[in-house]
Design a protein around this motif. Structure first.
Motif, short mmCIF file in Angstrom:
data_model
loop_
_atom_site.label_atom_id
_atom_site.label_comp_id
_atom_site.label_asym_id
_atom_site.label_seq_id
_atom_site.Cartn_x
_atom_site.Cartn_y
_atom_site.Cartn_z
N VAL A 18 -8.47 12.97 31.91
CA VAL A 18 -8.17 13.55 30.60
C VAL A 18 -7.30 14.79 30.74
N CYS A 19 -7.68 15.67 31.63
CA CYS A 19 -6.94 16.93 31.78
C CYS A 19 -5.50 16.69 32.23
N ILE A 22 -3.49 15.28 29.24
CA ILE A 22 -3.20 16.31 28.24
C ILE A 22 -2.14 17.27 28.76
N ARG A 25 1.24 15.75 28.55
CA ARG A 25 1.68 15.66 27.15
C ARG A 25 2.28 16.99 26.67
N LEU A 51 -16.25 17.62 23.71
CA LEU A 51 -14.85 17.35 23.38
C LEU A 51 -14.17 16.58 24.51
N TYR A 52 -14.46 16.95 25.75
CA TYR A 52 -13.90 16.25 26.90
C TYR A 52 -14.32 14.79 26.92
N LEU A 55 -12.48 12.87 24.15
CA LEU A 55 -11.09 12.59 24.51
C LEU A 55 -10.99 11.54 25.60
N TRP A 58 -11.60 8.18 23.95
CA TRP A 58 -10.48 7.89 23.06
C TRP A 58 -9.26 7.45 23.86
N LEU A 59 -8.97 8.13 24.96
CA LEU A 59 -7.83 7.75 25.78
C LEU A 59 -8.05 6.39 26.44
N LYS A 62 -7.53 3.80 23.76
CA LYS A 62 -6.11 3.75 23.44
C LYS A 62 -5.35 2.95 24.51
#
Length: 75
Positions: A18-19, A22, A25, A51-52, A55, A58-59, A62
């Motif tokens: 995730v990090c 992000i 991005r 939150l991590y 995400l 979600w990723l 996706k």
């Protein structure tokens, strides 16, 4: 102690990244994003970790839904 490193290696190798995603991005270093999540988790008593995880899932979803195809014949 070896058990701890095995767990750490597992999450580094097969984690959701995730990090890193992000950071790519926004065009910043992944280290800054990681430390921000750590500080957010300590400051808000777990909200950063929640939150991590949100995400990460979600990723992952996706990526499963939007696959990049090189041509029409890849269906």
């Amino acid at each position: 102690m070896n058990f701890f490193y095995n767990i750490l290696y597992y999450f580094q190798k097969r984690g959701f990244e995730v990090c890193r995603r992000i950071a790519e991005r926004f065009g910043i270093r992944a280290r800054i994003v990681r430390t921000s999540f750590i500080y957010l988790t300590f400051a808000t008593l777990g909200f950063g970790f929640a939150l991590y995880l949100f995400l990460a899932f979600w990723l992952k979803i996706k990526d499963l839904v939007y696959t990049k195809r090189t041509s029409v014949f890849d269906l």
